[in-house]
Design an enzyme around this catalytic site. Sequence first.
Site, PDB file in Angstrom:
ATOM      1  N   THR A 117       0.803  -1.233   0.000  1.00 55.23           N
ATOM      2  CA  THR A 117       0.000   0.000   0.000  1.00 55.23           C
ATOM      3  C   THR A 117       0.835   1.282   0.000  1.00 55.23           C
ATOM      4  O   THR A 117       0.271   2.363   0.076  1.00 55.23           O
ATOM      5  CB  THR A 117      -0.937   0.027   1.230  1.00 55.23           C
ATOM      6  OG1 THR A 117      -0.134  -0.117   2.416  1.00 55.23           O
ATOM      7  CG2 THR A 117      -1.978  -1.068   1.171  1.00 55.23           C
ATOM      8  N   THR A 172      -9.368   0.463  -4.675  1.00 54.76           N
ATOM      9  CA  THR A 172      -8.998   1.843  -4.367  1.00 54.76           C
ATOM     10  C   THR A 172      -9.540   2.862  -5.375  1.00 54.76           C
ATOM     11  O   THR A 172      -9.749   2.527  -6.557  1.00 54.76           O
ATOM     12  CB  THR A 172      -7.446   1.945  -4.334  1.00 54.76           C
ATOM     13  OG1 THR A 172      -7.065   3.306  -4.237  1.00 54.76           O
ATOM     14  CG2 THR A 172      -6.805   1.356  -5.592  1.00 54.76           C
ATOM     15  N   TYR A 190       0.836   1.800  -8.244  1.00 54.74           N
ATOM     16  CA  TYR A 190      -0.078   1.228  -7.242  1.00 54.74           C
ATOM     17  C   TYR A 190      -1.481   1.064  -7.840  1.00 54.74           C
ATOM     18  O   TYR A 190      -2.073  -0.010  -7.764  1.00 54.74           O
ATOM     19  CB  TYR A 190      -0.116   2.141  -6.016  1.00 54.74           C
ATOM     20  CG  TYR A 190      -1.212   1.817  -5.023  1.00 54.74           C
ATOM     21  CD1 TYR A 190      -1.117   0.702  -4.190  1.00 54.74           C
ATOM     22  CD2 TYR A 190      -2.346   2.626  -4.922  1.00 54.74           C
ATOM     23  CE1 TYR A 190      -2.118   0.406  -3.280  1.00 54.74           C
ATOM     24  CE2 TYR A 190      -3.353   2.338  -4.017  1.00 54.74           C
ATOM     25  CZ  TYR A 190      -3.242   1.228  -3.193  1.00 54.74           C
ATOM     26  OH  TYR A 190      -4.254   0.935  -2.305  1.00 54.74           O
ATOM     27  N   LYS A 205      -3.567  -2.467  -8.536  1.00 55.21           N
ATOM     28  CA  LYS A 205      -4.867  -2.773  -7.908  1.00 55.21           C
ATOM     29  C   LYS A 205      -5.930  -3.010  -8.984  1.00 55.21           C
ATOM     30  O   LYS A 205      -6.806  -3.855  -8.831  1.00 55.21           O
ATOM     31  CB  LYS A 205      -5.290  -1.636  -6.975  1.00 55.21           C
ATOM     32  CG  LYS A 205      -4.416  -1.428  -5.750  1.00 55.21           C
ATOM     33  CD  LYS A 205      -4.537  -2.557  -4.715  1.00 55.21           C
ATOM     34  CE  LYS A 205      -5.861  -2.568  -4.000  1.00 55.21           C
ATOM     35  NZ  LYS A 205      -5.886  -3.560  -2.894  1.00 55.21           N
TER      36      LYS A 205
HETATM   37  N1  LIG Z   1      -4.943   3.105   3.107  1.00 59.92           N
HETATM   38  C1  LIG Z   1      -5.741   3.681   2.188  1.00 59.92           C
HETATM   39  O1  LIG Z   1      -5.910   4.924   2.171  1.00 59.92           O
HETATM   40  C2  LIG Z   1      -6.465   2.832   1.175  1.00 59.92           C
HETATM   41  C3  LIG Z   1      -7.282   3.477   0.238  1.00 59.92           C
HETATM   42  C4  LIG Z   1      -7.951   2.689  -0.698  1.00 59.92           C
HETATM   43  C5  LIG Z   1      -7.828   1.312  -0.693  1.00 59.92           C
HETATM   44  N2  LIG Z   1      -7.011   0.718   0.218  1.00 59.92           N
HETATM   45  C6  LIG Z   1      -6.907  -0.749   0.193  1.00 59.92           C
HETATM   46  O2  LIG Z   1      -7.440  -1.240   1.418  1.00 59.92           O
HETATM   47  C7  LIG Z   1      -6.749  -2.424   1.822  1.00 59.92           C
HETATM   48  C8  LIG Z   1      -6.287  -2.261   3.271  1.00 59.92           C
HETATM   49  O3  LIG Z   1      -5.471  -1.096   3.347  1.00 59.92           O
HETATM   50  P1  LIG Z   1      -4.682  -0.713   4.687  1.00 59.92           P
HETATM   51  O4  LIG Z   1      -4.449   0.749   4.625  1.00 59.92           O
HETATM   52  O5  LIG Z   1      -5.337  -1.348   5.872  1.00 59.92           O
HETATM   53  O6  LIG Z   1      -3.295  -1.414   4.363  1.00 59.92           O
HETATM   54  P2  LIG Z   1      -2.093  -1.836   5.322  1.00 59.92           P
HETATM   55  O7  LIG Z   1      -2.267  -1.282   6.683  1.00 59.92           O
HETATM   56  O8  LIG Z   1      -0.845  -1.522   4.559  1.00 59.92           O
HETATM   57  O9  LIG Z   1      -2.326  -3.404   5.382  1.00 59.92           O
HETATM   58  C9  LIG Z   1      -1.986  -4.234   4.307  1.00 59.92           C
HETATM   59  C10 LIG Z   1      -1.543  -5.539   4.892  1.00 59.92           C
HETATM   60  O10 LIG Z   1      -1.148  -6.415   3.824  1.00 59.92           O
HETATM   61  C11 LIG Z   1      -0.004  -7.107   4.274  1.00 59.92           C
HETATM   62  N3  LIG Z   1       0.757  -7.647   3.161  1.00 59.92           N
HETATM   63  C12 LIG Z   1       1.630  -7.001   2.339  1.00 59.92           C
HETATM   64  N4  LIG Z   1       2.153  -7.867   1.466  1.00 59.92           N
HETATM   65  C13 LIG Z   1       1.605  -9.082   1.724  1.00 59.92           C
HETATM   66  C14 LIG Z   1       1.758 -10.375   1.169  1.00 59.92           C
HETATM   67  N5  LIG Z   1       2.590 -10.593   0.138  1.00 59.92           N
HETATM   68  N6  LIG Z   1       1.039 -11.399   1.689  1.00 59.92           N
HETATM   69  C15 LIG Z   1       0.202 -11.199   2.724  1.00 59.92           C
HETATM   70  N7  LIG Z   1       0.004  -9.981   3.300  1.00 59.92           N
HETATM   71  C16 LIG Z   1       0.714  -8.945   2.800  1.00 59.92           C
HETATM   72  C17 LIG Z   1       0.781  -6.061   5.037  1.00 59.92           C
HETATM   73  O11 LIG Z   1       1.745  -6.670   5.868  1.00 59.92           O
HETATM   74  P3  LIG Z   1       3.048  -5.791   6.298  1.00 59.92           P
HETATM   75  O12 LIG Z   1       2.503  -4.646   7.096  1.00 59.92           O
HETATM   76  O13 LIG Z   1       3.848  -6.747   7.078  1.00 59.92           O
HETATM   77  O14 LIG Z   1       3.658  -5.334   5.020  1.00 59.92           O
HETATM   78  C18 LIG Z   1      -0.325  -5.391   5.834  1.00 59.92           C
HETATM   79  O15 LIG Z   1      -0.587  -6.111   7.025  1.00 59.92           O
HETATM   80  C19 LIG Z   1      -5.617  -2.613   0.819  1.00 59.92           C
HETATM   81  O16 LIG Z   1      -6.014  -3.598  -0.102  1.00 59.92           O
HETATM   82  C20 LIG Z   1      -5.484  -1.251   0.134  1.00 59.92           C
HETATM   83  O17 LIG Z   1      -5.019  -1.387  -1.192  1.00 59.92           O
HETATM   84  C21 LIG Z   1      -6.333   1.440   1.155  1.00 59.92           C
END
Ligand SMILES: NC(=O)c1ccc[n+]([C@@H]2O[C@H](COP(=O)([O-])OP(=O)(O)OC[C@H]3O[C@@H](n4cnc5c(N)ncnc54)[C@H](OP(=O)(O)O)[C@@H]3O)[C@@H](O)[C@H]2O)c1
Length: 287
Positions: free
Chosen positions: A51, A90, A114, A118
């Site tokens: 992310t 996203t 990114y 996605k």
């Molecule tokens: N944050 C935003 O503003 C936003 C906006 C729109 C959509 N989204 C989407 O919403 C979802 C959740 O976002 P979030 O902000 O909660 O993200 P986050 O806090 O970065 O959580 C993503 C998780 O995925 C894990 N991960 C990364 N690579 C992996 C792999 N190869 N296998 C298994 N797990 C893996 C990460 O582990 P590590 O921490 O150990 O790397 C982390 O625990 C994501 O799909 C993101 O694309 C987020």
Amino acid sequence: MLGTALVPFLQQRHQVWGIDVDDCDICDAEAILAVLRARHPELVIHLAAYTDVDGCEANPQIAEATNSTGTRNVATACAEVDAAMLYVSTDYVFDGTKVGAYLEDDLPNPVSVYGQSKWLGEQHVRAILKRYFIARTSWLYGPNGKNFVTTILRVAHKQKLLRVVNDQHGSPTYTRHLASKIAELAETQAYGVYHTTGSGTCSWFEFARAILELWPMESVQVLPISSDESGRAARRPANSVLENRALQKAHLEPMPHWKVALAEYLNETKRSSQARVFEESERGTAN
Ligand SMILES: NC(=O)c1ccc[n+]([C@@H]2O[C@H](COP(=O)([O-])OP(=O)(O)OC[C@H]3O[C@@H](n4cnc5c(N)ncnc54)[C@H](OP(=O)(O)O)[C@@H]3O)[C@@H](O)[C@H]2O)c1
């Protein structure tokens, strides 16, 4: 961040396994299949992603392997065990040039690595599964994760002048509210693409100002800047406002207005240990 809000919420009504990267790497197709075969879930909610939007520009191969191929692996494993899937995507799948809010069936055209990774993930889900939800969200914040709100508060404790981008508009979304909406959606069988964001819109600059109005700090000033001036590696859409039309069609309530949600989050933060991070930061003991 979203996972830590979602798992306890779903556990109130369902049997839920929260799977972390230490349990299973989604880049490993065999590993994810083994995990699903052992548990036989009815629904897999796939949040795992690389992310770091600017980091994706420097590491496109990790973005592709995690967000695109990793999502294909999850979808393929879901098909094998006959599970439905909910994939969180996203606002960054859009290029931001539309006048007005994006609808669920507007054509994505990502402008960052990114966003592209996605969008490829979305296409794998659609190609592999019949029973899927794609829930696009935006500008997430909440406990247990790096996010804009905590960054603004932390930086405002260290410096008195903040420069924040004012030419990108979107909808901040509180993870607790999104978790509740995902839970509602997952209990329907109204599969398809959904926009799932907080109500109302603002720029990052307006968002920063609202944060500091609700969490005032003496003589901190916020100045608007352009995306070009910010010098970020990844391009972001100027307009990433998503109309939540499919939720409305499914007779699901819109999420609270972002200002209401922000006040709720900051009140909860003030009561929790997270507030100490900012206070300690002010004394120079944390960063
Ligand atoms: N944050 C935003 O503003 C936003 C906006 C729109 C959509 N989204 C989407 O919403 C979802 C959740 O976002 P979030 O902000 O909660 O993200 P986050 O806090 O970065 O959580 C993503 C998780 O995925 C894990 N991960 C990364 N690579 C992996 C792999 N190869 N296998 C298994 N797990 C893996 C990460 O582990 P590590 O921490 O150990 O790397 C982390 O625990 C994501 O799909 C993101 O694309 C987020």
